[in-house]
Design a protein around this motif. Structure first.
Motif, mmCIF file in Angstrom:
data_model
loop_
_atom_site.group_PDB
_atom_site.id
_atom_site.type_symbol
_atom_site.label_atom_id
_atom_site.label_comp_id
_atom_site.label_asym_id
_atom_site.label_seq_id
_atom_site.Cartn_x
_atom_site.Cartn_y
_atom_site.Cartn_z
ATOM 1 N N ALA A 71 -4.495 27.226 -69.133
ATOM 2 C CA ALA A 71 -4.477 26.757 -70.375
ATOM 3 C C ALA A 71 -5.847 25.910 -70.731
ATOM 4 C CB ALA A 71 -3.338 26.006 -71.008
ATOM 5 N N ASP A 72 -6.467 25.354 -69.846
ATOM 6 C CA ASP A 72 -7.411 24.485 -69.906
ATOM 7 C C ASP A 72 -8.653 25.212 -69.326
ATOM 8 O OD1 ASP A 72 -7.022 24.794 -67.103
ATOM 9 O OD2 ASP A 72 -7.368 22.724 -66.739
ATOM 10 N N GLU A 73 -8.774 26.605 -69.363
ATOM 11 C CA GLU A 73 -9.924 27.406 -68.923
ATOM 12 C C GLU A 73 -10.657 27.917 -69.855
ATOM 13 O OE1 GLU A 73 -9.899 28.484 -64.521
ATOM 14 O OE2 GLU A 73 -8.095 29.543 -65.628
ATOM 15 N N ASP A 99 -17.707 31.811 -77.182
ATOM 16 C CA ASP A 99 -18.112 30.682 -76.533
ATOM 17 C C ASP A 99 -16.523 29.905 -76.320
ATOM 18 O OD1 ASP A 99 -17.334 29.562 -79.079
ATOM 19 O OD2 ASP A 99 -19.293 28.902 -79.417
ATOM 20 N N ALA A 100 -16.849 28.698 -75.798
ATOM 21 C CA ALA A 100 -15.368 27.708 -75.591
ATOM 22 C C ALA A 100 -14.602 27.711 -77.005
ATOM 23 C CB ALA A 100 -15.785 26.438 -75.012
ATOM 24 N N GLN A 101 -15.205 27.308 -78.017
ATOM 25 C CA GLN A 101 -14.579 27.055 -79.241
ATOM 26 C C GLN A 101 -13.848 28.236 -79.690
ATOM 27 O OE1 GLN A 101 -16.886 25.855 -82.664
ATOM 28 N NE2 GLN A 101 -15.266 26.505 -84.023
ATOM 29 N N ALA A 102 -14.410 29.540 -79.515
ATOM 30 C CA ALA A 102 -13.967 30.862 -79.976
ATOM 31 C C ALA A 102 -12.812 31.159 -79.098
ATOM 32 C CB ALA A 102 -14.930 32.036 -79.923
ATOM 33 N N TYR A 103 -12.887 30.907 -77.569
ATOM 34 C CA TYR A 103 -12.016 31.400 -76.773
ATOM 35 C C TYR A 103 -10.655 30.432 -77.163
ATOM 36 C CZ TYR A 103 -10.039 34.360 -73.381
ATOM 37 O OH TYR A 103 -9.364 35.469 -72.905
ATOM 38 N N ALA A 104 -10.798 29.059 -77.351
ATOM 39 C CA ALA A 104 -9.605 28.285 -77.629
ATOM 40 C C ALA A 104 -8.964 28.918 -79.149
ATOM 41 C CB ALA A 104 -10.109 26.764 -77.839
ATOM 42 N N GLN A 105 -9.732 29.478 -79.666
ATOM 43 C CA GLN A 105 -8.920 29.797 -80.875
ATOM 44 C C GLN A 105 -8.143 31.133 -80.571
ATOM 45 O OE1 GLN A 105 -12.719 29.135 -84.180
ATOM 46 N NE2 GLN A 105 -12.435 30.809 -83.594
ATOM 47 N N VAL A 106 -8.631 31.848 -79.595
ATOM 48 C CA VAL A 106 -8.096 33.351 -79.161
ATOM 49 C C VAL A 106 -6.902 32.514 -78.385
ATOM 50 C CG1 VAL A 106 -8.230 34.755 -77.502
ATOM 51 C CG2 VAL A 106 -10.117 34.584 -78.863
ATOM 52 N N MET A 107 -6.970 31.719 -77.807
ATOM 53 C CA MET A 107 -5.767 31.231 -76.788
ATOM 54 C C MET A 107 -4.809 30.478 -77.746
ATOM 55 S SD MET A 107 -7.691 29.659 -73.669
ATOM 56 C CE MET A 107 -6.639 29.448 -72.403
ATOM 57 N N ALA A 108 -5.135 30.180 -79.118
ATOM 58 C CA ALA A 108 -4.028 29.578 -79.890
ATOM 59 C C ALA A 108 -3.558 30.404 -80.827
ATOM 60 C CB ALA A 108 -4.677 28.351 -80.797
ATOM 61 N N ALA A 158 -0.687 37.003 -80.784
ATOM 62 C CA ALA A 158 0.432 36.761 -79.763
ATOM 63 C C ALA A 158 -0.183 36.533 -78.434
ATOM 64 C CB ALA A 158 1.293 37.986 -79.675
ATOM 65 N N TYR A 159 -1.330 35.295 -78.245
ATOM 66 C CA TYR A 159 -1.876 35.576 -77.026
ATOM 67 C C TYR A 159 -0.758 34.846 -76.056
ATOM 68 C CZ TYR A 159 -4.667 33.238 -73.429
ATOM 69 O OH TYR A 159 -5.286 33.148 -72.066
ATOM 70 N N ARG A 160 -0.917 35.478 -74.795
ATOM 71 C CA ARG A 160 -0.136 34.612 -73.799
ATOM 72 C C ARG A 160 -1.281 34.416 -72.523
ATOM 73 N NH1 ARG A 160 5.892 36.900 -73.235
ATOM 74 N NH2 ARG A 160 5.408 36.183 -71.211
ATOM 75 N N ALA A 161 -1.113 33.354 -71.959
ATOM 76 C CA ALA A 161 -2.112 33.085 -70.745
ATOM 77 C C ALA A 161 -1.449 33.925 -69.721
ATOM 78 C CB ALA A 161 -1.961 31.607 -70.535
ATOM 79 N N ASP A 162 -0.308 34.308 -69.445
ATOM 80 C CA ASP A 162 -0.034 34.900 -68.112
ATOM 81 C C ASP A 162 -0.139 36.249 -68.521
ATOM 82 O OD1 ASP A 162 2.147 35.278 -70.373
ATOM 83 O OD2 ASP A 162 3.538 35.956 -69.213
ATOM 84 N N LEU A 163 -0.761 36.895 -69.472
ATOM 85 C CA LEU A 163 -1.469 38.260 -69.669
ATOM 86 C C LEU A 163 -3.031 38.278 -69.588
ATOM 87 C CD1 LEU A 163 1.317 39.665 -72.057
ATOM 88 C CD2 LEU A 163 0.771 40.471 -69.603
ATOM 89 N N ARG A 191 -13.335 31.062 -69.323
ATOM 90 C CA ARG A 191 -12.948 32.315 -69.516
ATOM 91 C C ARG A 191 -13.773 32.741 -70.727
ATOM 92 N NH1 ARG A 191 -12.171 36.529 -70.699
ATOM 93 N NH2 ARG A 191 -10.280 37.762 -70.717
ATOM 94 N N ALA A 192 -14.610 31.954 -71.601
ATOM 95 C CA ALA A 192 -15.501 32.515 -72.313
ATOM 96 C C ALA A 192 -16.646 33.047 -71.749
ATOM 97 C CB ALA A 192 -15.794 31.474 -73.399
ATOM 98 N N ALA A 193 -17.234 32.079 -70.826
ATOM 99 C CA ALA A 193 -18.429 32.536 -70.062
ATOM 100 C C ALA A 193 -18.285 33.821 -69.274
ATOM 101 C CB ALA A 193 -18.671 31.169 -68.942
ATOM 102 N N VAL A 194 -17.267 33.962 -68.577
ATOM 103 C CA VAL A 194 -17.314 35.294 -67.932
ATOM 104 C C VAL A 194 -17.186 36.540 -68.687
ATOM 105 C CG1 VAL A 194 -14.667 35.440 -67.751
ATOM 106 C CG2 VAL A 194 -16.054 36.505 -65.838
ATOM 107 N N HIS A 195 -16.488 36.351 -70.041
ATOM 108 C CA HIS A 195 -16.616 37.308 -71.037
ATOM 109 C C HIS A 195 -18.015 37.687 -71.474
ATOM 110 C CE1 HIS A 195 -15.352 40.128 -74.400
ATOM 111 N NE2 HIS A 195 -16.280 39.125 -75.290
ATOM 112 N N ALA A 196 -18.713 36.597 -71.832
ATOM 113 C CA ALA A 196 -19.938 36.763 -72.273
ATOM 114 C C ALA A 196 -21.029 37.163 -71.312
ATOM 115 C CB ALA A 196 -20.457 35.332 -72.922
#
Length: 294
Positions: free
Chosen positions: A156-158, A179-188, A191-196, A162-167
């Motif tokens: 959850a703290d990555e 970027d980190a802000q955008a991916y934090a939005q995705v994670m929130a 129906a995002y699930r960190a286990d997926l 996680r954004a960096a590897v996608h970019a």
């Protein structure tokens, strides 16, 4: 009744419509809408300059929406039980767009095609298009062993890594807005699930490939969106392995079907070959409709 987009609750209403109407031939999976909305830094309560979103409702549920991602580009979905919404939606698009040439993307045979033709749009014969592919999760091949690499779920703290590897994985396509802000939005997002959300790490622990799957619990369908591998680690089966790892986990938590929508034209054939090698099979394609107002 029509209303303009007012924030996350309206995106959830659009996702609910996409879930209710989902089939292998329908335009959107709820996860696609979440990724499209949050994979760049945005004001959660509003829209960007040049962007417009509107929702049509009947009986307390969404029956259509238009998403003008830019003045010349419209994404839309219309409930087949309410075909009249398509005409209103295109009239709305003309009002909010000042582009001399406008394009709209729908599935082949979509309920909106008649309204598009009546409004002066015509289907493009050439150019890029996308093809929905699905796989029954009981038919998945095993996850291959990766010498020198490891597979794991994202923490959850990555958001930043996680954004960096996608970019990095998409760097050869163009600069990424993730970027980190955008991916934090995705994670929130629902129906995002960190286990997926799965990654491949190299021997030093650096993230080098990733795959995100969105489970719609109402349908049991998991959308693979997006997948990527950094250029210097390609050709080693990492994208296939991380996709399979996420899909196997999807099956373990009750998912029944996987979906992915790669390009279907000859201009970008690699992803389609990858997914078909994993058991995905094509179902339906998109069509771009375009009109000129000059």
């Amino acid at each position: 009744m029509r209303r303009d987009f007012g924030g996350p609750d309206d995106l959830v209403a659009m996702q609910g419509m996409a879930s209710r109407l989902w089939s292998p031939h329908s335009r959107f999976h709820p996860g696609q809408l979440a990724w499209n909305r949050y994979s760049r830094p945005v004001d959660a309560a509003g829209v960007d300059d040049g962007e417009a979103i509107s929702i049509w409702e009947a009986g307390g549920e969404a029956v259509g929406f238009g998403w003008a991602e830019a003045p010349d580009w419209l994404e839309l979905q219309v409930d087949p039980a309410h075909p009249e919404v398509a005409e209103e939606l295109l009239e709305w698009f003309e009002e909010v767009s000042d582009a001399e040439q406008q394009s709209a993307l729908v599935m082949q045979g979509d309920v909106a095609e008649q309204a598009l033709a009546a409004a002066g749009f015509a289907p493009e014969e050439d150019g890029p298009f996308f093809v929905h592919h699905v796989v029954e999760l009981v038919d998945l091949p095993p996850v291959p062993a990766l010498e020198g690499y490891a597979l794991r779920q994202v923490s959850a703290d990555e958001a930043g890594p996680r954004a960096a590897v996608h970019a990095a994985a998409w760097s050869d396509v163009g600069p990424s807005q993730v970027d980190a802000q955008a991916y934090a939005q995705v994670m929130a997002a629902w129906a995002y699930r960190a286990d997926l959300d799965w990654v491949v790490t190299d021997a030093s622990g650096e993230l080098v490939a990733s795959a995100l799957v969105w489970l719609d619990p109402a349908t049991g369908v998991g959308l693979v969106e997006p997948v990527g591998c950094v250029p210097e680690h390609r050709g080693r089966g990492l994208a296939a392995a991380v996709t399979l790892a996420s899909l196997h986990h999807l099956r373990s938590i009750g998912g029944t079907l996987g979906q992915v929508t790669p390009r279907g034209d000859d201009g970008y054939p690699g992803p389609q070959r990858l997914y078909r090698s994993l058991g995905f099979r094509p179902t339906a394609r998109t069509v771009t409709w375009t009109r000129s107002l000059d």
